[in-house]
Design a protein around this motif. Structure first.
Motif, PDB file in Angstrom:
ATOM      1  N   GLU A   1      34.300  52.171  38.052  1.00  0.00           N
ATOM      2  CA  GLU A   1      32.895  51.930  38.355  1.00  0.00           C
ATOM      3  C   GLU A   1      32.211  53.114  39.033  1.00  0.00           C
ATOM      4  N   ILE A   2      32.944  54.167  39.295  1.00  0.00           N
ATOM      5  CA  ILE A   2      32.352  55.306  39.981  1.00  0.00           C
ATOM      6  C   ILE A   2      31.247  55.915  39.109  1.00  0.00           C
ATOM      7  N   LEU A   3      30.205  56.412  39.746  1.00  0.00           N
ATOM      8  CA  LEU A   3      29.082  57.016  39.023  1.00  0.00           C
ATOM      9  C   LEU A   3      29.186  58.532  39.125  1.00  0.00           C
ATOM     10  N   PRO A   4      29.604  59.211  38.053  1.00  0.00           N
ATOM     11  CA  PRO A   4      29.789  60.661  38.107  1.00  0.00           C
ATOM     12  C   PRO A   4      28.486  61.415  37.876  1.00  0.00           C
ATOM     13  N   LEU A   5      28.423  62.628  38.394  1.00  0.00           N
ATOM     14  CA  LEU A   5      27.298  63.518  38.131  1.00  0.00           C
ATOM     15  C   LEU A   5      27.794  64.953  38.232  1.00  0.00           C
ATOM     16  N   MET A   6      27.561  65.741  37.173  1.00  0.00           N
ATOM     17  CA  MET A   6      27.883  67.162  37.197  1.00  0.00           C
ATOM     18  C   MET A   6      26.608  67.956  37.409  1.00  0.00           C
ATOM     19  N   VAL A   7      26.624  68.842  38.402  1.00  0.00           N
ATOM     20  CA  VAL A   7      25.487  69.712  38.686  1.00  0.00           C
ATOM     21  C   VAL A   7      25.922  71.133  38.370  1.00  0.00           C
ATOM     22  N   LEU A   8      25.355  71.701  37.329  1.00  0.00           N
ATOM     23  CA  LEU A   8      25.776  73.002  36.803  1.00  0.00           C
ATOM     24  C   LEU A   8      24.735  74.055  37.143  1.00  0.00           C
ATOM     25  N   LEU A   9      25.137  75.058  37.933  1.00  0.00           N
ATOM     26  CA  LEU A   9      24.250  76.156  38.301  1.00  0.00           C
ATOM     27  C   LEU A   9      24.664  77.394  37.517  1.00  0.00           C
ATOM     28  N   THR A  10      23.835  77.799  36.561  1.00  0.00           N
ATOM     29  CA  THR A  10      24.183  78.904  35.683  1.00  0.00           C
ATOM     30  C   THR A  10      22.939  79.424  34.989  1.00  0.00           C
ATOM     31  N   ASP A  11      23.042  80.642  34.466  1.00  0.00           N
ATOM     32  CA  ASP A  11      21.965  81.143  33.609  1.00  0.00           C
ATOM     33  C   ASP A  11      22.225  80.791  32.152  1.00  0.00           C
ATOM     34  N   GLY A  12      23.358  80.117  31.896  1.00  0.00           N
ATOM     35  CA  GLY A  12      23.663  79.653  30.546  1.00  0.00           C
ATOM     36  C   GLY A  12      24.353  80.666  29.668  1.00  0.00           C
ATOM     37  N   HIS A  13      24.574  81.883  30.181  1.00  0.00           N
ATOM     38  CA  HIS A  13      25.187  82.932  29.373  1.00  0.00           C
ATOM     39  C   HIS A  13      26.702  82.862  29.511  1.00  0.00           C
ATOM     40  N   ALA A  14      27.420  82.874  28.376  1.00  0.00           N
ATOM     41  CA  ALA A  14      28.884  82.853  28.367  1.00  0.00           C
ATOM     42  C   ALA A  14      29.401  84.095  27.660  1.00  0.00           C
ATOM     43  N   ASN A  15      30.426  84.745  28.238  1.00  0.00           N
ATOM     44  CA  ASN A  15      31.021  85.896  27.560  1.00  0.00           C
ATOM     45  C   ASN A  15      32.549  85.912  27.642  1.00  0.00           C
ATOM     46  N   VAL A  16      33.150  84.775  27.995  1.00  0.00           N
ATOM     47  CA  VAL A  16      34.606  84.624  27.970  1.00  0.00           C
ATOM     48  C   VAL A  16      34.919  83.305  27.268  1.00  0.00           C
TER      49      VAL A  16
ATOM     50  N   PHE B   1      30.577  67.716  23.751  1.00  0.00           N
ATOM     51  CA  PHE B   1      31.697  66.822  24.027  1.00  0.00           C
ATOM     52  C   PHE B   1      31.506  66.108  25.364  1.00  0.00           C
ATOM     53  N   ILE B   2      31.108  66.833  26.396  1.00  0.00           N
ATOM     54  CA  ILE B   2      30.891  66.227  27.713  1.00  0.00           C
ATOM     55  C   ILE B   2      29.806  65.162  27.628  1.00  0.00           C
ATOM     56  N   ALA B   3      28.752  65.448  26.877  1.00  0.00           N
ATOM     57  CA  ALA B   3      27.692  64.451  26.697  1.00  0.00           C
ATOM     58  C   ALA B   3      28.237  63.203  26.027  1.00  0.00           C
ATOM     59  N   SER B   4      29.138  63.367  25.065  1.00  0.00           N
ATOM     60  CA  SER B   4      29.703  62.219  24.350  1.00  0.00           C
ATOM     61  C   SER B   4      30.580  61.362  25.251  1.00  0.00           C
ATOM     62  N   GLN B   5      31.058  61.928  26.361  1.00  0.00           N
ATOM     63  CA  GLN B   5      31.899  61.197  27.304  1.00  0.00           C
ATOM     64  C   GLN B   5      31.098  60.511  28.404  1.00  0.00           C
ATOM     65  N   GLN B   6      29.786  60.498  28.255  1.00  0.00           N
ATOM     66  CA  GLN B   6      28.899  59.787  29.189  1.00  0.00           C
ATOM     67  C   GLN B   6      29.003  60.330  30.609  1.00  0.00           C
ATOM     68  N   ILE B   7      29.070  61.651  30.740  1.00  0.00           N
ATOM     69  CA  ILE B   7      29.040  62.299  32.056  1.00  0.00           C
ATOM     70  C   ILE B   7      27.619  62.824  32.271  1.00  0.00           C
ATOM     71  N   PRO B   8      26.824  62.211  33.139  1.00  0.00           N
ATOM     72  CA  PRO B   8      25.464  62.707  33.390  1.00  0.00           C
ATOM     73  C   PRO B   8      25.515  64.110  33.993  1.00  0.00           C
ATOM     74  N   THR B   9      24.560  64.933  33.614  1.00  0.00           N
ATOM     75  CA  THR B   9      24.546  66.308  34.097  1.00  0.00           C
ATOM     76  C   THR B   9      23.142  66.746  34.504  1.00  0.00           C
ATOM     77  N   VAL B  10      23.119  67.688  35.437  1.00  0.00           N
ATOM     78  CA  VAL B  10      21.899  68.371  35.829  1.00  0.00           C
ATOM     79  C   VAL B  10      22.176  69.864  35.723  1.00  0.00           C
ATOM     80  N   VAL B  11      21.362  70.578  34.975  1.00  0.00           N
ATOM     81  CA  VAL B  11      21.523  72.030  34.830  1.00  0.00           C
ATOM     82  C   VAL B  11      20.436  72.714  35.646  1.00  0.00           C
TER      83      VAL B  11
END
Length: 265
Positions: A174-189, A206-216
């Motif tokens: 029943e825990i309510l998860p929330l991922m808060v992602l601080l990034t410029d969105g650029h990946a190089n690895v 994939f993370i969205a499909s697992q019902q993990i709410p996120t804030v970018v």
């Protein structure tokens, strides 16, 4: 958001027969928790026409009259900050903002049993600096040194944050998860040998499909805006903010999203 076990802090709907009865609804599937008062109110206007002289019944009910109870209980939140610590952003400034938000949330988390964690990613790895905890003392110890610099393994950071929250959900359904992602969105690895940006977007879906709410939180400087963090938020089905334009502190923003989770049940 419907739940199947007990909880502590944030008020959410539950399928258990425990919890405060707040309203009723038309049954969804098997009916196990009848709202007798609501059922009788629905049936009352039809009693005269339903009565038959040879059958003595105080109330005549039809299946269409049945209503089930909607109950609420309290659960807790699990917030995981995932922070880009590479040189692709003003890392030190962002780290300081994140530290302040983590400690602010933890100060009122103990009584509510909320959990707060922190993952940073830089060079070729993601580091769990703070496992999900409600201990201010542990956070203060772990947050004293937060390494910065190097490349941007965005996928590794998101995966580490997702794994922390997924394990928390396994321990407490029943825990309510929330991922808060601080990034410029650029990946190089890359983790898999795919183009890093493509890999990050696939992982976000994939993370969205697992019902993990996120804030970018987009940390890209306005003069160099490329829209990568916005695209990432879209792939995550998450909320998007630019750090420079936030009118409230990071901790307050997280609290507002926790309130939305409580309301949108």
């Amino acid at each position: 958001m419907r739940r199947k076990a007990g909880g502590r802090r944030t008020r959410t709907r539950t399928e258990r027969k425990q919890g405060r009865y707040i309203t009723s609804r038309v049954p969804r599937g098997e009916l196990t928790d009848v709202a007798f008062d609501a059922t009788l109110r629905v049936a009352a206007p039809f009693q005269r026409q339903r009565r038959q002289p040879h059958i003595k019944r105080a109330v005549v009910l039809h299946r269409s009259d049945l209503r089930e109870k909607v109950r609420v209980r309290r659960t807790r939140n699990a917030v995981c900050f995932v922070v880009d610590a590479s040189w692709s952003m003003a890392a030190e400034t962002r780290m300081q903002a994140t530290k302040a938000a983590v400690l602010s949330l933890l100060r009122d988390a103990y009584q509510r049993r909320d959990l707060v964690g922190l993952v940073s990613f830089a060079r070729d790895r993601a580091t769990v600096l703070l496992p999900l905890t409600n201990s201010v003392e542990m956070a203060q110890q772990r947050l004293r040194t937060m390494p910065t610099g190097g490349k941007t393994p965005l996928s590794r950071g998101m995966m580490a944050g997702f794994e922390l929250l997924a394990r928390a959900k396994l321990r407490d359904r029943e825990i309510l998860p929330l991922m808060v992602l601080l990034t410029d969105g650029h990946a190089n690895v890359s983790m898999t040998g795919q183009p890093p940006q493509q890999e990050a977007y696939q992982l976000a879906e994939f993370i969205a499909s697992q019902q993990i709410p996120t804030v970018v939180i987009d940390t890209e400087l306005p003069n160099f805006y490329r829209g990568l963090a916005k695209e990432l938020a879209d792939r995550l089905n998450g909320s998007y903010y630019q750090l420079e334009e936030l009118s409230v502190g990071l901790a307050e923003l997280v609290r507002s999203h926790q309130e939305l989770s409580r309301i949108n049940i």
